[in-house]
Design a protein around this motif. Structure first.
Motif, PDB file in Angstrom:
ATOM      1  N   ILE A  32      -6.896   0.629  -4.075  1.00 43.41           N
ATOM      2  CA  ILE A  32      -6.146   1.789  -4.565  1.00 43.41           C
ATOM      3  C   ILE A  32      -5.221   2.324  -3.480  1.00 43.41           C
ATOM      4  N   VAL A  33      -5.723   2.452  -2.259  1.00 42.05           N
ATOM      5  CA  VAL A  33      -4.894   2.965  -1.159  1.00 42.05           C
ATOM      6  C   VAL A  33      -3.744   2.007  -0.872  1.00 42.05           C
ATOM      7  N   ALA A  34      -4.020   0.710  -0.841  1.00 39.70           N
ATOM      8  CA  ALA A  34      -2.949  -0.260  -0.583  1.00 39.70           C
ATOM      9  C   ALA A  34      -1.901  -0.237  -1.692  1.00 39.70           C
ATOM     10  N   LEU A  35      -2.341  -0.165  -2.937  1.00 38.90           N
ATOM     11  CA  LEU A  35      -1.424  -0.158  -4.070  1.00 38.90           C
ATOM     12  C   LEU A  35      -0.555   1.103  -4.088  1.00 38.90           C
ATOM     13  N   THR A  36      -1.181   2.249  -3.924  1.00 41.89           N
ATOM     14  CA  THR A  36      -0.411   3.492  -3.967  1.00 41.89           C
ATOM     15  C   THR A  36       0.519   3.621  -2.767  1.00 41.89           C
TER      16      THR A  36
END
Length: 121
Positions: A32-36
């Protein structure tokens, strides 16, 4: 939000919530952190939303899984390294004087209150 619904459902279906819950949630948070971050969205808002949805779905971590254990310690170190690598040091230098002023005012107010309480009694 999709991860918050998908991960608990998959773990419940596989009957592996107690064994693989920490690893699944950790992988989901990293993803989630990488995607956002790559989409220039707020990783903080995305992970908070993930946590709220997971808690709303009544997924409760065991006490041994709180803070993700050793993996959480490693992720914490990686977080501080990431922040230090992306920080703009001019903003840090500009904020140091404000931070020191706040600390000074706090200490001064504590000293004044303690002194006035001593005189009161």
């Amino acid at each position: 939000m999709t991860f918050g619904l998908l991960i608990p459902a998959v773990l419940r279906k596989a009957n592996r919530l107690n064994q693989d819950g920490t690893l699944a949630f950790t992988i989901a948070i990293i993803f989630i952190v990488a995607l956002t971050h790559s989409l220039k969205l707020s990783p903080v808002l995305a992970t908070l939303t993930f946590g709220l949805v997971v808690r709303h779905r009544r997924i409760i971590l065991n006490s041994s899984q709180r803070g993700f254990g050793a993996l959480g310690d490693l992720l914490t170190v990686m977080l501080f390294v990431f922040i230090a690598a992306t920080i703009e040091w001019q903003q840090v230098l500009a904020g140091i004087s404000l931070g020191l002023a706040i600390i000074f005012v706090r200490q001064l107010s504590k000293t004044i209150v303690v002194k006035s309480m001593k005189d009161f009694y």
